[in-house]
Write a protein that holds these residues in place. Structure first.
Motif, mmCIF file in Angstrom:
data_model
loop_
_atom_site.group_PDB
_atom_site.id
_atom_site.type_symbol
_atom_site.label_atom_id
_atom_site.label_comp_id
_atom_site.label_asym_id
_atom_site.label_seq_id
_atom_site.Cartn_x
_atom_site.Cartn_y
_atom_site.Cartn_z
ATOM 1 N N VAL A 175 0.836 -1.187 0.129
ATOM 2 C CA VAL A 175 -0.036 0.065 -0.156
ATOM 3 C C VAL A 175 0.895 1.221 0.003
ATOM 4 C CG1 VAL A 175 -1.828 1.283 1.279
ATOM 5 C CG2 VAL A 175 -1.726 -1.323 1.270
ATOM 6 N N HIS A 176 0.815 2.035 -1.142
ATOM 7 C CA HIS A 176 1.972 3.154 -1.259
ATOM 8 C C HIS A 176 1.154 4.273 -0.577
ATOM 9 C CE1 HIS A 176 4.194 0.789 -4.114
ATOM 10 N NE2 HIS A 176 3.460 0.344 -4.488
ATOM 11 N N LEU A 177 1.769 4.766 0.551
ATOM 12 C CA LEU A 177 1.290 6.002 1.206
ATOM 13 C C LEU A 177 2.082 7.360 0.460
ATOM 14 C CD1 LEU A 177 1.871 4.491 4.828
ATOM 15 C CD2 LEU A 177 -0.206 4.575 3.522
ATOM 16 N N SER A 178 2.969 7.238 -0.056
ATOM 17 C CA SER A 178 3.667 8.265 -0.797
ATOM 18 C C SER A 178 4.770 7.655 -1.575
ATOM 19 C CB SER A 178 4.288 9.248 0.156
ATOM 20 O OG SER A 178 5.369 8.786 1.065
ATOM 21 N N PHE A 179 5.627 8.147 -2.181
ATOM 22 C CA PHE A 179 6.547 7.787 -2.855
ATOM 23 C C PHE A 179 7.881 7.218 -2.021
ATOM 24 C CE2 PHE A 179 11.215 7.984 -4.444
ATOM 25 C CZ PHE A 179 10.977 7.129 -5.362
ATOM 26 N N HIS A 180 7.784 7.770 -0.686
ATOM 27 C CA HIS A 180 8.718 7.401 0.214
ATOM 28 C C HIS A 180 8.419 6.299 1.261
ATOM 29 C CE1 HIS A 180 11.835 10.259 -1.042
ATOM 30 N NE2 HIS A 180 10.951 11.204 -1.164
ATOM 31 N N SER A 181 6.978 6.291 1.315
ATOM 32 C CA SER A 181 6.483 5.513 2.458
ATOM 33 C C SER A 181 5.443 4.544 1.845
ATOM 34 C CB SER A 181 5.914 6.203 3.643
ATOM 35 O OG SER A 181 6.680 7.039 4.130
ATOM 36 N N SER A 182 5.625 3.107 2.475
ATOM 37 C CA SER A 182 4.558 2.215 2.132
ATOM 38 C C SER A 182 4.321 1.051 3.220
ATOM 39 C CB SER A 182 4.916 1.609 0.847
ATOM 40 O OG SER A 182 6.083 0.921 1.025
ATOM 41 N N ILE A 183 3.463 0.495 3.225
ATOM 42 C CA ILE A 183 2.884 -0.682 4.223
ATOM 43 C C ILE A 183 3.106 -1.840 3.236
ATOM 44 C CG2 ILE A 183 1.284 -1.584 5.626
ATOM 45 C CD1 ILE A 183 2.381 1.092 6.567
ATOM 46 N N TRP B 165 7.876 -27.314 8.251
ATOM 47 C CA TRP B 165 7.598 -26.226 7.440
ATOM 48 C C TRP B 165 6.893 -25.171 8.433
ATOM 49 C CZ3 TRP B 165 2.566 -24.963 6.020
ATOM 50 C CH2 TRP B 165 1.715 -25.991 6.302
ATOM 51 N N TYR B 166 6.661 -24.122 8.070
ATOM 52 C CA TYR B 166 5.931 -22.971 8.666
ATOM 53 C C TYR B 166 5.569 -21.559 7.903
ATOM 54 C CZ TYR B 166 10.473 -20.558 9.209
ATOM 55 O OH TYR B 166 11.431 -19.860 9.082
ATOM 56 N N THR B 167 4.445 -21.236 8.229
ATOM 57 C CA THR B 167 3.938 -20.103 7.601
ATOM 58 C C THR B 167 4.003 -18.637 8.190
ATOM 59 O OG1 THR B 167 1.676 -20.283 8.042
ATOM 60 C CG2 THR B 167 2.344 -21.541 6.321
ATOM 61 N N THR B 168 4.084 -17.717 7.779
ATOM 62 C CA THR B 168 4.139 -16.500 8.358
ATOM 63 C C THR B 168 3.403 -15.388 7.943
ATOM 64 O OG1 THR B 168 6.669 -16.864 8.946
ATOM 65 C CG2 THR B 168 5.745 -14.647 9.376
ATOM 66 N N SER B 169 2.720 -14.637 8.753
ATOM 67 C CA SER B 169 1.782 -13.641 8.149
ATOM 68 C C SER B 169 2.559 -12.331 8.919
ATOM 69 C CB SER B 169 0.188 -13.747 8.839
ATOM 70 O OG SER B 169 -0.326 -14.556 8.207
ATOM 71 N N SER B 170 2.643 -11.463 7.978
ATOM 72 C CA SER B 170 3.572 -10.203 8.483
ATOM 73 C C SER B 170 2.873 -8.891 8.048
ATOM 74 C CB SER B 170 4.978 -10.242 7.970
ATOM 75 O OG SER B 170 5.374 -11.392 8.293
ATOM 76 N N ILE B 171 3.204 -7.775 8.747
ATOM 77 C CA ILE B 171 2.767 -6.479 8.170
ATOM 78 C C ILE B 171 4.102 -5.428 8.528
ATOM 79 C CG2 ILE B 171 1.757 -5.864 10.202
ATOM 80 C CD1 ILE B 171 -0.293 -4.094 8.434
ATOM 81 N N GLY B 172 4.309 -4.903 7.611
ATOM 82 C CA GLY B 172 5.363 -3.842 7.983
ATOM 83 C C GLY B 172 5.558 -2.453 7.227
#
Length: 196
Positions: free
Chosen positions: A162-170, A184-191
């Motif tokens: 998700v582009h908040l601006s040219f410099h910042s995104s989620i 094995w394992y799965t990972t849900s992430s946000i950053g």
């Protein structure tokens, strides 16, 4: 961490070299103060991303939640835009709690340094949201034993930006990972990502 510092210095030197090689050219006219949203300017062909992500592993077999924290840097190369495998090379460090306390630190941590290649792609009818696939390979070190155990780690991810601006995104992603000799394992992430 020394490898992360080396990657950062290399990318800084590359950016400085690019700026020096174009310093003899006639400067471009200044960009308009208020760009026209109906006629957006094309995005630059290269960028550098510094990312920080937090998530939860679900170890298999079973459903044991574990902490997963990731920091890294990536650089997009314009000449790789049409490459089907990827256009951004990445280097990252991940800490995962392999102990019994979920998100709390225990002596049985996993420390992973990985390199990867990411393919960024646009989604129809939007410039605010893009997608990516990411293939990573690295070494995981298990601590808390009488000696450190090193294992090969492979990860595959798919995500949205998700582009908040040219410099910042989620960044939001889902990953599948496999460490040799470990289930094995799965990972849900946000950053959050800062780009320049």
């Amino acid at each position: 961490m020394p490898l992360l510092a080396l990657a950062f210095i290399t990318l800084k030197a590359s950016n400085a070299n690019c700026q020096t090689s174009t310093s003899g050219q006639v400067p471009a006219p200044p960009a308009p103060a208020h760009p026209n949203p109906a006629n957006p300017e094309p995005a630059p062909s290269t960028s550098t991303d510094l990312f920080v992500m937090a998530g939860s592993d679900i170890d298999r077999p079973g459903s044991l939640p574990r902490a997963n924290y990731n920091i890294g840097i990536g650089h997009t190369f314009g000449f790789l835009k049409k490459d089907p495998v990827g256009d951004e090379l990445t280097f990252g460090y991940t800490y995962e709690n392999a102990g019994t306390h979920g998100f709390l630190h225990t002596s049985r941590g996993e420390h992973t340094e990985q390199i990867g290649i990411m393919k960024n792609f646009s989604l129809p009818k939007t410039q605010t949201l893009t997608g990516y696939t990411w293939v990573q390979e690295g070494i995981t070190s298990y601590t808390g034993y009488s000696h450190v155990l090193n294992r090969l780690d492979t990860g595959l991810s798919i995500g949205a930006i998700v582009h908040l601006s040219f410099h910042s995104s989620i960044w939001i992603q889902e990953s599948y990972s496999k460490v040799v000799t470990v289930p094995w394992y799965t990972t849900s992430s946000i950053g959050y990502t800062y780009s320049w």
